[in-house]
Structure formats: structure tokens, C-alpha cells
Design a protein around this motif. Structure first.
Motif, short mmCIF file in Angstrom:
data_model
loop_
_atom_site.label_atom_id
_atom_site.label_comp_id
_atom_site.label_asym_id
_atom_site.label_seq_id
_atom_site.Cartn_x
_atom_site.Cartn_y
_atom_site.Cartn_z
N SER A 82 10.88 5.57 2.42
CA SER A 82 12.07 6.24 2.97
C SER A 82 13.25 6.19 2.00
O SER A 82 14.12 7.06 2.05
N CYS A 83 13.30 5.22 1.11
CA CYS A 83 14.40 5.13 0.14
C CYS A 83 14.06 5.79 -1.20
O CYS A 83 14.96 6.09 -1.98
N LYS A 84 12.79 6.00 -1.47
CA LYS A 84 12.33 6.56 -2.74
C LYS A 84 12.98 7.91 -3.01
O LYS A 84 12.90 8.83 -2.20
N GLN A 140 0.81 -1.21 0.00
CA GLN A 140 0.00 0.00 0.00
C GLN A 140 0.85 1.27 0.00
O GLN A 140 0.42 2.30 -0.49
N THR A 141 2.05 1.20 0.58
CA THR A 141 2.87 2.41 0.71
C THR A 141 4.11 2.40 -0.17
O THR A 141 4.72 3.44 -0.38
N SER A 142 4.50 1.25 -0.70
CA SER A 142 5.69 1.18 -1.53
C SER A 142 5.37 1.53 -2.97
O SER A 142 4.21 1.50 -3.39
N THR A 143 6.40 1.87 -3.71
CA THR A 143 6.25 2.14 -5.15
C THR A 143 7.23 1.25 -5.89
O THR A 143 8.08 0.59 -5.29
N ILE A 144 7.12 1.25 -7.20
CA ILE A 144 7.99 0.43 -8.04
C ILE A 144 9.00 1.34 -8.74
O ILE A 144 8.64 2.35 -9.34
N ASN A 145 10.26 0.98 -8.64
CA ASN A 145 11.31 1.70 -9.37
C ASN A 145 11.15 1.35 -10.85
O ASN A 145 11.18 0.18 -11.22
N LYS A 146 10.96 2.36 -11.69
CA LYS A 146 10.66 2.14 -13.11
C LYS A 146 11.83 1.56 -13.89
O LYS A 146 11.64 0.89 -14.89
N GLU A 147 13.06 1.82 -13.45
CA GLU A 147 14.23 1.29 -14.16
C GLU A 147 14.42 -0.20 -13.93
O GLU A 147 14.82 -0.93 -14.84
#
Length: 60
Positions: free
Chosen positions: A33-35, A18-25
């Protein structure tokens, strides 16, 4: 054992979908926190840097 789909590829902590995203590369999850951090950029560079090590294209 950690799974690529459930851990941040930068800090290796378990992520919440729910809170994470996907690195497009790299198409890997990254925690909030790392985004966009310098550590994320370094991790992307480290993982993509060695992708073609040892391989030579025969067409050139």
C-alpha cells in the motif's frame, strides 16, 4: 519492539515477506500500500536528508 526487517519503513506496520518489497535506495521493506506512494518518497527524503548532518569531510 519493531524490527527494521519486519516493518514497513513508511507506515511502520508489520509486513509479510511474501507481499512486501525492498526500497532500493534505503534497502528497507515497504508494504504494497505504501509502494510508489508520495509518503514513500517523503520518507526516503526525510531519512536520507540528515545522513551527513554534523559531519565534515577533511579532504576538501
Amino acid at each position: 519492539m519493531n524490527d527494521f526487517a519486519t516493518c514497513c519503513f513508511v507506515c511502520q506496520q508489520t509486513v509479510d515477506p511474501q507481499t512486501s518489497t525492498i526500497n532500493k535506495e534505503l534497502n528497507l521493506p515497504v508494504c504494497p500500500s505504501c509502494k510508489g506512494s508520495e509518503q514513500e518518497k517523503e520518507a526516503v527524503q526525510a531519512l536520507t536528508e540528515g545522513l551527513a548532518d554534523g559531519f565534515v569531510c577533511g579532504c576538501i
